[in-house]
Design a protein around this motif. Structure first.
Motif, PDB file in Angstrom:
ATOM      1  N   THR A 157      39.224  73.032  25.380  1.00  0.00           N
ATOM      2  CA  THR A 157      38.836  73.294  24.376  1.00  0.00           C
ATOM      3  C   THR A 157      39.895  72.655  22.595  1.00  0.00           C
ATOM      4  O   THR A 157      39.512  72.691  22.413  1.00  0.00           O
ATOM      5  N   SER A 158      40.907  72.515  23.677  1.00  0.00           N
ATOM      6  CA  SER A 158      42.324  71.475  22.677  1.00  0.00           C
ATOM      7  C   SER A 158      41.701  70.204  22.275  1.00  0.00           C
ATOM      8  O   SER A 158      41.445  70.380  21.085  1.00  0.00           O
ATOM      9  N   ILE A 159      40.593  69.165  23.192  1.00  0.00           N
ATOM     10  CA  ILE A 159      40.573  67.720  23.084  1.00  0.00           C
ATOM     11  C   ILE A 159      39.629  68.425  22.051  1.00  0.00           C
ATOM     12  O   ILE A 159      39.079  67.496  21.533  1.00  0.00           O
ATOM     13  N   ASN A 160      38.055  69.124  22.296  1.00  0.00           N
ATOM     14  CA  ASN A 160      37.310  69.514  21.619  1.00  0.00           C
ATOM     15  C   ASN A 160      38.181  69.956  20.050  1.00  0.00           C
ATOM     16  O   ASN A 160      37.162  69.758  19.099  1.00  0.00           O
ATOM     17  N   VAL A 193      40.758  69.348  18.729  1.00  0.00           N
ATOM     18  CA  VAL A 193      41.238  67.955  18.264  1.00  0.00           C
ATOM     19  C   VAL A 193      40.373  67.171  17.108  1.00  0.00           C
ATOM     20  O   VAL A 193      40.377  65.997  16.494  1.00  0.00           O
ATOM     21  N   THR A 194      38.831  66.734  18.522  1.00  0.00           N
ATOM     22  CA  THR A 194      37.761  65.990  18.304  1.00  0.00           C
ATOM     23  C   THR A 194      36.720  66.889  16.773  1.00  0.00           C
ATOM     24  O   THR A 194      36.959  65.505  15.823  1.00  0.00           O
ATOM     25  N   GLY A 233      36.882  60.458  22.495  1.00  0.00           N
ATOM     26  CA  GLY A 233      36.228  61.005  21.626  1.00  0.00           C
ATOM     27  C   GLY A 233      35.804  60.403  20.393  1.00  0.00           C
ATOM     28  O   GLY A 233      35.079  61.407  19.998  1.00  0.00           O
ATOM     29  N   VAL A 234      37.210  60.164  19.726  1.00  0.00           N
ATOM     30  CA  VAL A 234      37.008  59.851  18.006  1.00  0.00           C
ATOM     31  C   VAL A 234      36.496  58.169  17.671  1.00  0.00           C
ATOM     32  O   VAL A 234      36.306  58.070  16.572  1.00  0.00           O
TER      33      VAL A 234
END
Lengths: 326, 326, 326, 326
Positions: A145-148, A150-151, A187-188
């Motif tokens: 969830t966190s990396i999403n 951030v993304t 991801g970004v």
């Protein structure tokens, strides 16, 4: 080994998305096996104070999709003392709790290890932290969830970066661990990622910025909170401004949004699987271990191993950043 | 008045979500009426440098949902000088541009006013800014998206605030204008909102915090960037920490995420309506005005009025915060 | 083996989120290693028609976050014939393409296998499908996004279900494979999941509905498209209405939203990793294989194995649904 | 007029996002003015059955962001009969409820009008429906969220449409009212919009499709549920397939996701403003009216006017679709 009749469940340390899904699954699984469940509010602090709530199926209805933790969380100084732990033990005994499921990160498991050994108390742990910094599980509950989050945030920042031809330095969470920075950076499509595990090579960074500039109008650099050598996001920004005064360089610190929000499907599934396994294995006498998922299979890791062994950064991933951001 | 054959469209100042929807609608409407369109890149700076791109239907396909501006934006020092504007004029003449549509905020319209009068050049403006601080339109393009981004972010922060019983001070954009703070504050159920238009009364705030505390475990205070009296989010936090050391008080600065992201449906519709009206009214000779929407109807406001008259804060909304956060 | 100088990349079959991230990574990796890249539009159909576009770094800028595929996709009848494949081969030779990277699912890899063997042409495949139904990779590109889209949609439907005390039967994608249904079902806390791999036991379902009813006011059942025995979502709804006329039973077919949208961080990272590996391994002579990720490591699976071996359903996950939905 | 001491609040009819924000604001405003509040569960049905719950500040904490309605909603046959209404009245009297706030749409207000007149009972209504089909308010609570949900969903569908060069016919909610179709249609850049208020001109549609085809590879047509002349989405699809067999034509019915989800900031603010006004005006003796917002100001409309006068479709908006989709 005596049959377990009543377990306590609690969350401790920083909250992470998916903790509620884990609580729900602990409660429902216990009830499925005719075990009673008490929720312990505010982690070890609430254990000491006897903040216990009876949990039934309904008390965990409609929470699987909610961020945070309905049991609340806290850090406890008192539990670090033998007296505090004695009080906690007495409270547990008074409430006839036979075993515990602790949801949290390294602080939580340190406490669980000491307490479990001191009182020979059965405890299993679930890895609930956005940092993904525990040994013994491929992913922790909340990391996805966190990396999403951030993304998504950096996707928004990139809109502005592109429109203004700006260079953005984005600080993401990760005091000791660069995994949020690393995956969200890929991801970004970040130009560069600076993490605690690697010395930041400013000369190499300058070089990359110099080379790439004609080909691309905006740039995103990601800095994990714990990046140390170069002084963190703001100091890195100052160095870049000095070297490249022609760039429009900005800093954005993502901050606390990274801990909250609806858990992703993966985090909900992970939390559910680990929680079911935790209850079922408490029943067969397992204790003193964190329940994780390694290569798609449930795995148990002693608390001290889970927290001591730092997760290795996959160097291949760092190389991917380098190849793809050119 | 001569028939308009070719218009130029540009975005200027800070980017806002919905600018692309506006560009798309300007281009398609012009083509619908057999008017050619040139896109001018990087605002006034690009005008001076002759950064013109021919726009056809395809060049604006699939952009209605994208944040930022495909024409990019910039601030131009040169355009503030008569020489710069002369160069811009020559470039426009050279490209046979008869009229302009300027998408931006007060800086953009200041430039448009001066240039339009100096060279008797037909210009209409579209209000593209997240701040909603222009007179002559109920909403600016980007404001609705921005308050939803803020609301989403604070919903996430509240997960953590609730889980840890924390008090969060969240800084949102709005250097001169508290409208982002005000609406998003109601939207998230904030305890208090501090904005540039109102003197921050710390004593009253302390009083509210004292009264409310037993009833509610976590608190969100929203501070607009431009809050002045009390020194902004961090100083307010220091004062609260001093007065209420028992609170776990944190600051979160939302920053640049507020400018980006997919525009909401409302912003896309607003951008589309205003852009269609702008082209159609350029054709009938209107100029020197911002096109806005007041009470559901297209309205034209001279540039100097649009930027000089500050938007009044609806005091009823502030009272609503007070009533509902108790 | 000759050195590869120019590769072609294409997407084929149903689109999936993350295909653009894969295209971007193929292009940038190839350029990093001084290999030229042509994009082939519309899959095998475009190959036959010579729809080739030169790709540089810029042509893949700012696409990592976009759903769909910028190269477009199509199904090709012609490529199923030897004549069609001959034309495709001639086009590739004419354009001096030495090797191919095919992004898609089983149809794509069937074509790749036949063509690669027929003309001894080096091809590697990337698993781009939301269904996660390929052997040789833990996850396919697009699956994670898809289950999050389903989870979000059902979270919304549950709001209505709870408010009205309704039973919803939600049909999700998965003609031959229940993996979308399974994980999203755990993610939303569904009462029951019906998938192609398992015979739907209506009697057991009725039993569960009867037992659970007093404890819970609303229910979500998830049916994969390919559920066969009981006739799919609408027939199952009819049977439930007949048996439980007191329920307010509704059907919702999620449909095409499941294929689109921004890819999640995981899908972007997966696409990037697999694409880098594909280019690097084409360079060392690998061919005729799908590149996947198994237990965190790059793995190669011959095309015929990738498509023939059906993925096994993890029965533990089904049991988790049963335990947690009570 | 007697002083109001206790009010009841309920939601009725189809749920809409923002109903919880309205309930919260009713409760907190009443308490602010020292009025007690009972929540009535399941609308008129619960009123008849005496399903009353005491509401305090805490019972509405942390619900402003949640879709659906915590008070649940239902349709009531019994309340359409004089006997049913008598029972409801007796229940209200028994609970010492002096006045009511009804949140819902035309069915809700029809009931409120009859009951209010029959028993001279003070009732004010809040427009809670996604359809925006009530006279006397520019927007209803839930409409803004709904058009954003539709816009998001179609953004996803467009990814697939673009990738496959497909024509999609998307059915959105709106049995009698095309406002969801209209605004979301502009928001997604639809080619055409078919609504109950306008006769669908298939010949003109065919013409547009023929003209536009070369310029654009994919198409989105939006059909409101209540479109009648041409038989709705599936029949329109059949006609298009017959006329344009070369198109890859698909239908997607968005369905129940349109009612759920987190309310947007605008819906939360609207709900809060209307609810505060409703309580404050009940106190001064207003009754028998819906509270709406017209041109930014609170407005009161008698129930029979609110439900009888159909909202007019803004023809300018339809023209905008035509201009921009070319």
């Amino acid at each position: 080994m005596n049959k377990i009749k009543k377990i306590g469940v609690f969350t401790s340390g920083g909250d992470s998305p998916g903790m509620n899904a884990a609580i729900r699954a602990v409660v429902r699984t216990a009830l499925f096996y005719d075990i009673q469940v008490l929720g312990i509010r505010r982690g070890y602090e609430g254990m000491i104070n006897g903040e216990f709530v009876e949990m039934d199926r309904k008390s965990v209805a409609n929470i699987i999709q909610r961020g945070g933790t309905i049991l609340k969380t806290a850090r406890s100084m008192a539990f670090m003392t033998p007296e505090g732990r004695k009080e906690a033990y007495d409270q547990l005994k008074g409430a006839e709790i036979d075993a515990l499921i602790a949801i949290g990160g390294d602080g939580t498991f340190t406490g669980a290890k000491i307490f479990g050994e001191e009182y020979n108390f059965p405890i299993l742990g679930l890895p609930g932290t956005i940092d993904n910094d525990l040994f013994g599980t491929d992913f922790t509950i909340g990391y996805d969830t966190s990396i999403n989050t951030v993304t998504d945030a950096i996707d928004k920042i990139r809109d502005t970066a592109e429109s203004h031809d700006r260079l953005f330095i984005v600080e993401v969470m990760g005091r000791d661990c660069g995994l949020i920075a690393l995956r969200s950076g890929i991801g970004v499509g970040a130009e560069s990622i600076m993490i605690p595990e690697m010395k930041t090579d400013m000369a190499a960074l300058f070089n990359r910025l110099e080379m790439g500039r004609k080909d691309k109008s905006s740039k995103i650099l990601i800095v994990a909170e714990g990046e140390g050598d170069s002084g963190g996001a703001f100091e890195i920004a100052d160095k870049i401004k000095l070297k490249f005064p022609q760039y429009d360089t900005r800093v954005s610190v993502l901050g606390h949004i990274q801990r909250g929000g609806k858990p992703t499907c993966m985090d909900r599934v992970l939390a559910s699987r680990l929680a079911v396994a935790a209850v079922e294995n408490l029943m067969t006498g397992k204790k003193g271990k964190m329940v994780g998922l390694i290569h798609g299979k449930i795995a148990f890791t002693p608390f001290d191993l889970a927290i001591k062994h730092h997760v290795e950064i996959n160097l291949d991933l760092l190389k991917i950043v380098e190849i793809l951001s050119l």
